[in-house]
Structures are given as structure tokens and as C-alpha cells.
Design an enzyme around this catalytic site. Structure first.
Site, PDB file in Angstrom:
ATOM      1  N   ASP A  10       0.879  -1.365   0.056  1.00  0.00           N
ATOM      2  CA  ASP A  10      -0.076   0.000   0.076  1.00  0.00           C
ATOM      3  C   ASP A  10       0.715   1.161  -0.015  1.00  0.00           C
ATOM      4  O   ASP A  10       1.038   2.093   1.016  1.00  0.00           O
ATOM      5  CB  ASP A  10      -1.002  -0.092   1.135  1.00  0.00           C
ATOM      6  CG  ASP A  10      -0.242  -0.221   2.448  1.00  0.00           C
ATOM      7  OD1 ASP A  10       0.877  -0.722   2.696  1.00  0.00           O
ATOM      8  OD2 ASP A  10      -0.730   0.337   3.509  1.00  0.00           O
ATOM      9  N   HIS A 243      10.504  -0.475   8.343  1.00  0.00           N
ATOM     10  CA  HIS A 243       9.357  -1.511   8.562  1.00  0.00           C
ATOM     11  C   HIS A 243       9.175  -2.457   7.557  1.00  0.00           C
ATOM     12  O   HIS A 243       9.559  -3.489   7.487  1.00  0.00           O
ATOM     13  CB  HIS A 243       7.902  -0.825   8.860  1.00  0.00           C
ATOM     14  CG  HIS A 243       7.642  -0.069  10.124  1.00  0.00           C
ATOM     15  ND1 HIS A 243       7.848  -0.661  11.348  1.00  0.00           N
ATOM     16  CD2 HIS A 243       7.460   1.029  10.399  1.00  0.00           C
ATOM     17  CE1 HIS A 243       7.668  -0.110  12.395  1.00  0.00           C
ATOM     18  NE2 HIS A 243       7.318   1.176  11.936  1.00  0.00           N
TER      19      HIS A 243
END
Length: 320
Positions: A10, A243
Site C-alpha cells: 500500500d 518497517h
């Protein structure tokens, strides 16, 4: 031989950093990107993926995926972290490339079926597309080589949630989908906040990439400025976490991570919505929601310095 990947993402600032890494890594082959809502709307995440494809003259496919969770009301884009359209202050040009005709799960099913045992799915956003794959093409599940997920938090190293006291954002965005993915009979490795919150990029690290990693490094610098600003407010230091790239680093350098085995259940509703819980003992209880689930792997420690060195070396080496 290069590891073939479909990246479910995303984009997203750290997603963009992850894409730069995989494009620079000669040991990884990016077959396609499947987009999902999360850091931005599905329209923006798909546009961002196509924009990156064009900007770097890349050959990967892009397939548009889920616009909303399976069941719950959407949380909405994380504008405070990733900016209005997902790439911080960088605005994606209108893409020349177009997305595939298939939806994300259809694209995955087609490629997995055509390449049995060869494709690793790396999911770094909400897990809705993977859940739809499990629901609509269950025959493809056994044909996937590996599933690597950036998501979840299990309390290791003092790290728990980032959108609630117990929940990580990707899982919290669609906990029902995450439960389906963790219950499927395929090998899952979860790279959660337990390890990603151990991998912090200081401002000077990003500046080094800008100065020595060519166009990819300059792009990482540009998109990360908004991200660094958010974390400066949150952490009181100008640094950000690696991340999503950590999930791809795991695919290339798994020896840098320590894993723990056991089935996983996700809390789907209530104040603990999105909490990920791994059962680590063999005892069977009278009430045991984990008993019928396959054992999956959770990263519980990481050589963070080695990950940071490998990430920068990969990008700088690609430019050299």
C-alpha cells in the site's frame, strides 16, 4: 538464482523504500506488485505503484486490489504518517503504465498456478488481498513457496502496538483478513514490530543514501522527509523505522532474524482489535482457538546493524 516475489503493498513511504530495495537487489526478482488500501486509498496506492514503475523504468506488473476491509469499517488512510496521497510531499505524476486487467487476488492466483513452488508472497499492507486469494483460489495456497508478512506485534523486545496499545496498523486495518491468512496451510513468516522497531534509520543514514545510492537513494530521501517529520514529533528524534523493507531483507538474508514457531490468532473485535497472539506451548487447553491452526513463524529478534548495513550496501552497490 533470484527469489521470485509478488509484493502486496500500500505505497506508502516505507513501502516505496522497500520497492527501491528489491529493485536494487540482484538476488530478488520482482514479478509484480499488487496494491491494497491502507496507507492511502486504493486509487493512490495503485497510482503510486505505477508511478514508481515508470520513474525507474521497471518491468514488474501492477494489479489493483482491495479498496476496503473484508468486514470492518475502514480506518481510513494514515495521512498523518504518509501524507495526503501516500508518498509524503512527493506527488506522483500521472502514470503512463496501466494496471493489469485482473484484480490482485486473480493476478496472484494466475502467477502462482503457472509457477508452482516458485513464488514468495511478501505482504506489507493490510492482508485483504491474501485473504481473498485464500477464499477464492484455495488451490493456489499449497503452490506458494513462502509468505512473508510485515505486520503484527507480539510484545517481544518491549514492542507492542502502534495504532493501539496492542495492535499494529496493517493487522488492525483488516483483522478478519489477517486471521484467514494466518490460518491457511502455507508457510508464513511474520516480521512485526518486535523486530522492525529495532531497526531505526537516523537522518544521516537517509542522507548517505541520497548522496551515494543514485536515483533510488534520492527518491528514498525525498519521500522520507515527511516520514522523518512524523517520527520526530512522535519519538523526539529525527529517525524512522525500516518497517516494510525488513520483510524483504528477510527474504534475502533470513539469517539476520531469529524466529519462533507457533499458531497465531488475531483478535477481530473490541478494545484489543488487531492484537496478534501466538501460542508457543504444546499443551492443549479445553478452550483452544489455536489448536486447529498451522504453526507459523514470528520474528522475535534481529541483527539490526547488519540489516541497516545490508540495506544501504544493496542500494549503494546497485548504483556503483
Amino acid at each position: 538464482m533470484a527469489e521470485t516475489i509478488i509484493l502486496d503493498t500500500d505505497p506508502g513511504i516505507d513501502d516505496a523504500m522497500a520497492i527501491m530495495y528489491v529493485l536494487a537487489n540482484k538476488h530478488l526478482k520482482l514479478m509484480g506488485i499488487t496494491t491494497v488500501f491502507g496507507n492511502a486509498t486504493i486509487e493512490d496506492t495503485t497510482r503510486n505503484a505505477l508511478f514508481i514503475k515508470d520513474k525507474f523504468n521497471a518491468s514488474f506488473d501492477v494489479a489493483c486490489g482491495a479498496a476496503a476491509p473484508l468486514i470492518k469499517t475502514p480506518n481510513g488512510p494514515t495521512v498523518i504518517v504518509h501524507g495526503e496521497h501516500g508518498l509524503g510531499s512527493v506527488v506522483a505524476d500521472a502514470p503512463k503504465s496501466v494496471a493489469e486487467e485482473e484484480t490482485a487476488w486473480q493476478y496472484m492466483a494466475k502467477k502462482i498456478t503457472a509457477n508452482p513452488g516458485e513464488i514468495t508472497l511478501v505482504a506489507v499492507g493490510p492482508l485483504t488481498n491474501l485473504a481473498l486469494l485464500v477464499q477464492n483460489a484455495p488451490e493456489a495456497v499449497s503452490l506458494v513457496k513462502n509468505v512473508v508478512i510485515m505486520g503484527g506485534a507480539f510484545g517481544e523486545n518491549g514492542h507492542r502496538g502502534n495504532v493501539s496499545p496492542v495492535a499494529e496498523a496493517n493487522v488492525h486495518d483488516d483483522p478478519h483478513a489477517a486471521n484467514i491468512v494466518f490460518a491457511a496451510n502455507w508457510p508464513v513468516v511474520v516480521i512485526g514490530l518486535d523486530v522492525t522497531h529495532e531497526i531505526a534509520c537516523e537522518e544521516h543514514y537517509i542522507e548517505t543514501l541520497r548522496d551515494h545510492a543514485g536515483e533510488k537513494g534520492r527518491f528514498i530521501y525525498d519521500v522520507s522527509q515527511f516520514y522523518l517529520g512524523f517520527y520526530e514529533t512522535e519519538l523526539k528524534r529525527k529517525a524512522c523505522y525500516l518497517h516494510d523493507p525488513a520483510a524483504l531483507v528477510y527474504v534475502s538474508r533470513p539469517e539476520l532474524f531469529e524466529l519462533r514457531e507457533g499458531p497465531i490468532v488475531v483478535v477481530e473485535e473490541g478494545g484489543a482489535e488487531g492484537m496478534t497472539i501466538q501460542k508457543t506451548e504444546s499443551r492443549v487447553f479445553s478452550n483452544d482457538a489455536w489448536e486447529q491452526r498451522p504453526s507459523q513463524s514470528v520474528a522475535i529478534s534481529v541483527d539490526s546493524e547488519a540489516v541497516l548495513n545490508h540495506f544501504s550496501d544493496t542500494l549503494i552497490g546497485d548504483h556503483a
